[in-house]
Enzyme design. Structure first.
Site, mmCIF file in Angstrom:
data_model
loop_
_atom_site.group_PDB
_atom_site.id
_atom_site.type_symbol
_atom_site.label_atom_id
_atom_site.label_comp_id
_atom_site.label_asym_id
_atom_site.label_seq_id
_atom_site.Cartn_x
_atom_site.Cartn_y
_atom_site.Cartn_z
ATOM 1 N N HIS A 93 18.721 -54.073 25.264
ATOM 2 C CA HIS A 93 17.349 -54.264 25.203
ATOM 3 C C HIS A 93 16.682 -55.331 26.149
ATOM 4 O O HIS A 93 16.212 -56.395 25.843
ATOM 5 C CB HIS A 93 17.112 -54.747 23.644
ATOM 6 C CG HIS A 93 17.403 -54.009 22.713
ATOM 7 N ND1 HIS A 93 16.780 -52.834 22.308
ATOM 8 C CD2 HIS A 93 18.394 -54.082 21.703
ATOM 9 C CE1 HIS A 93 17.391 -52.450 21.203
ATOM 10 N NE2 HIS A 93 18.544 -53.088 20.851
ATOM 11 N N ASP B 31 13.033 -55.583 18.636
ATOM 12 C CA ASP B 31 14.009 -55.620 19.505
ATOM 13 C C ASP B 31 13.698 -55.352 21.284
ATOM 14 O O ASP B 31 14.145 -55.511 22.182
ATOM 15 C CB ASP B 31 15.073 -54.762 19.232
ATOM 16 C CG ASP B 31 15.037 -53.361 19.079
ATOM 17 O OD1 ASP B 31 13.630 -52.906 18.778
ATOM 18 O OD2 ASP B 31 15.839 -52.419 18.835
HETATM 19 N N1 LIG Z 1 14.724 -54.322 14.692
HETATM 20 C C1 LIG Z 1 15.807 -53.466 14.735
HETATM 21 O O1 LIG Z 1 17.059 -54.187 14.119
HETATM 22 C C2 LIG Z 1 15.873 -52.171 15.006
HETATM 23 C C3 LIG Z 1 14.836 -52.010 16.046
HETATM 24 N N2 LIG Z 1 14.868 -50.569 16.336
HETATM 25 C C4 LIG Z 1 13.598 -50.093 17.317
HETATM 26 O O2 LIG Z 1 12.588 -49.457 16.517
HETATM 27 C C5 LIG Z 1 11.926 -48.950 17.749
HETATM 28 C C6 LIG Z 1 11.531 -47.264 17.330
HETATM 29 O O3 LIG Z 1 12.829 -46.730 17.543
HETATM 30 P P1 LIG Z 1 12.946 -45.119 17.221
HETATM 31 O O4 LIG Z 1 12.144 -44.738 16.072
HETATM 32 O O5 LIG Z 1 14.489 -44.665 17.129
HETATM 33 O O6 LIG Z 1 12.290 -44.460 18.537
HETATM 34 P P2 LIG Z 1 11.906 -42.958 18.615
HETATM 35 O O7 LIG Z 1 11.606 -42.566 20.116
HETATM 36 O O8 LIG Z 1 12.549 -42.243 17.784
HETATM 37 O O9 LIG Z 1 10.286 -43.018 18.203
HETATM 38 C C7 LIG Z 1 9.352 -43.717 18.901
HETATM 39 C C8 LIG Z 1 8.009 -43.127 18.375
HETATM 40 O O10 LIG Z 1 6.989 -43.881 18.887
HETATM 41 C C9 LIG Z 1 5.815 -42.945 19.489
HETATM 42 N N3 LIG Z 1 4.922 -43.986 20.337
HETATM 43 C C10 LIG Z 1 4.985 -44.245 21.398
HETATM 44 N N4 LIG Z 1 3.885 -44.944 21.930
HETATM 45 C C11 LIG Z 1 2.973 -44.705 20.512
HETATM 46 C C12 LIG Z 1 1.748 -45.473 20.581
HETATM 47 N N5 LIG Z 1 1.015 -46.121 21.364
HETATM 48 N N6 LIG Z 1 1.269 -45.161 19.313
HETATM 49 C C13 LIG Z 1 1.739 -44.492 18.295
HETATM 50 N N7 LIG Z 1 3.207 -43.993 18.467
HETATM 51 C C14 LIG Z 1 3.628 -44.195 19.639
HETATM 52 C C15 LIG Z 1 6.565 -41.940 20.026
HETATM 53 O O11 LIG Z 1 5.837 -40.624 20.497
HETATM 54 C C16 LIG Z 1 7.621 -41.684 19.303
HETATM 55 O O12 LIG Z 1 7.565 -40.548 18.034
HETATM 56 C C17 LIG Z 1 12.606 -49.061 19.174
HETATM 57 O O13 LIG Z 1 11.909 -50.033 19.631
HETATM 58 C C18 LIG Z 1 14.010 -49.350 18.387
HETATM 59 O O14 LIG Z 1 14.764 -50.241 19.572
HETATM 60 C C19 LIG Z 1 15.861 -49.751 16.026
HETATM 61 C C20 LIG Z 1 16.936 -50.046 15.176
HETATM 62 C C21 LIG Z 1 17.018 -51.157 14.806
HETATM 63 C C1 LIG Z 2 18.908 -51.413 17.682
HETATM 64 C C2 LIG Z 2 19.241 -52.855 17.331
HETATM 65 O O1 LIG Z 2 18.449 -53.507 17.768
HETATM 66 C C3 LIG Z 2 20.215 -53.108 16.379
HETATM 67 O O2 LIG Z 2 20.818 -51.950 15.797
HETATM 68 O O3 LIG Z 2 20.446 -54.225 16.109
#
Ligand SMILES: NC(=O)C1=CN([C@@H]2O[C@H](COP(=O)(O)OP(=O)(O)OC[C@H]3O[C@@H](n4cnc5c(N)ncnc54)[C@H](O)[C@@H]3O)[C@@H](O)[C@H]2O)C=CC1
Ligand SMILES: CC(=O)C(=O)O
Ligand SMILES: [Mg+2]
Length: 375
Positions: free
Chosen positions: A96, A270
């Protein structure tokens, strides 16, 4: 190759880079593995299990970083870990980088070959190493939201499922990818009223099919975010532009207009977060309140269910990790999808979106990943 696995040191982070079962695969492939003492003990992976799988136990992270050819971790290296990395060493973990200039600068100085789980791709337009953690965090986002909607935890006192005679709570999910879909599954399971916003029409079509009328899909615009956030009890931030800092979609003004005691869960934290008021929090101190809205912004949510998450993560990282151990950096030259994971090599940024966000600020050059490895 010698594979080194240090204990994770982020706040309440109990995941570990390799399970004992994964160690056994590396050993079967002819590699040696060193694991930090009690690195997996908190989630039931004991030193004895690692030894039985063929690993050796090492007392300090310093020894692991000094000896290993490849470091396998879960979370981004902390500053003292970055300082132990060196040129010629592979780092295989979540990075990240875009919202994290300090880490990017330190990794640049180390000269190491840094491969980010979150930018490895597959031939279905997916992010196979991020996906399992997104499944976990998406599912947890509704659990966390429901918890903080309780009065004693700062919320409005709303039960997401309602009860007969009382309307359910409203959940707004911004971003309908892996996190968003898994959040929707859980929210539907609880009986909430669910709306998903995405700016990809093909994705909205898929979601409409998957959920067969049980969720409302809406094209993501400033207007839609304004309208639906005013009514929501829980908003989940789940957008991603791979490798780049998240766009700030929910503004301070939107948040002021939300109902008092509503809850925001910014899973995209993240990558810097997709709400204007988001700042990263920890499992130890997960929430804060701005304008009467509870903010939950834990950057390592899957660490909260570290045993499930470690096994799920290893299921995805193992084949690429074995390829790297067997072939070294050549594994990336033979696999375009793994090559996309390369974020830094010998002090240069090799991932375009990271360079766009940080290159100028840090004075770091971009180099095409293939050229960087061949050069
Ligand atoms: N905080 C944490 O512990 C964790 C955080 N994450 C984060 O969650 C986030 C989402 O990950 P995923 O679902 O795997 O990604 P993904 O790529 O599967 O989905 C993201 C979606 O956001 C949409 N998108 C992009 N710009 C947009 C906008 N302006 N308005 C509406 N939708 C929009 C895309 O079209 C896509 O469908 C990432 O930043 C990932 O790193 C993932 C796992 C753990
Ligand atoms: C994707 C991520 O940030 C986590 O698994 O902690
Ligand atoms: Mg308000």
């Amino acid at each position: 190759m010698l594979i080194g696995v240090p204990k994770e040191i982020k706040n309440h982070e109990y995941r570990i880079g390799l399970t004992p079962a994964a160690v056994r695969e590396y050993v079967e492939n002819g590699h040696d593995v060193i694991i930090e003492n009690n690195g997996g003990a908190a989630i039931g992976f004991t030193n004895d299990q690692y030894i039985e799988a063929g690993a050796s136990i090492v007392d300090t992270p310093e020894e692991i970083f000094a000896r290993a050819d490849m470091i396998v971790k879960v979370k981004e290296p902390q500053p003292n870990e970055c300082k132990m990395l060196r040129e010629g060493q592979i780092l295989y973990t979540f990075l990240h980088l875009a919202p994290d200039p300090t880490q990017t600068e330190l990794l640049g100085k180390s000269g190491c070959t840094a491969i980010a789980y979150e930018t490895v791709t597959d031939n279905r337009n997916g992010l196979p190493l991020l996906a399992p953690m997104s499944e976990v965090a998406g599912r947890m986002s509704i659990q966390a939201g429901a918890h903080y909607l309780e009065k004693a935890h700062g919320g409005s006192g709303t039960l997401l499922g309602g009860v007969p005679g009382v309307a359910p709570g409203k959940v707004l999910i911004i971003g309908g990818g892996v996190v968003g879909t898994n959040a929707a599954k859980m929210a539907i399971g609880l009986g909430a009223e669910v709306t998903i916003l995405d700016r990809s029409l093909p994705r909205l079509r898929e979601l409409d099919d998957i959920f067969a009328g049980r969720v409302q899909t809406v094209y993501s615009t400033v207007d839609a975010i304004d309208k639906y956030s005013r009514e929501a009890d829980l908003v989940v931030g789940a957008v991603l532009i791979p490798g780049a800092a998240a766009p700030k979609l929910l503004t301070r003004e939107n948040i002021k207009n939300m109902k008092p005691g509503s809850v925001l869960v910014d899973v995209a934290i993240d990558q810097g977060g997709c709400f204007e008021t988001s700042k990263a929090t920890t499992h130890q101190d997960p929430v804060y309140v701005i304008d009467d809205v509870v903010h939950y912004c834990v950057a390592n949510m899957p660490g909260g269910v570290a045993r499930t998450s470690t096994i799920a993560l290893n299921n995805a990282t193992l084949p690429y990790g074995i390829a790297l151990a067997n072939k070294g950096v050549k594994a990336m030259l033979e696999n375009e999808h793994l090559l996309r994971g390369l974020n830094m090599h010998k002090g240069k940024i090799t991932y375009k979106a990271v360079h766009d966000d940080l290159g100028e600020q840090l004075g770091l050059d971009y180099q095409d990943p293939r050229e960087a490895l061949q050069g």
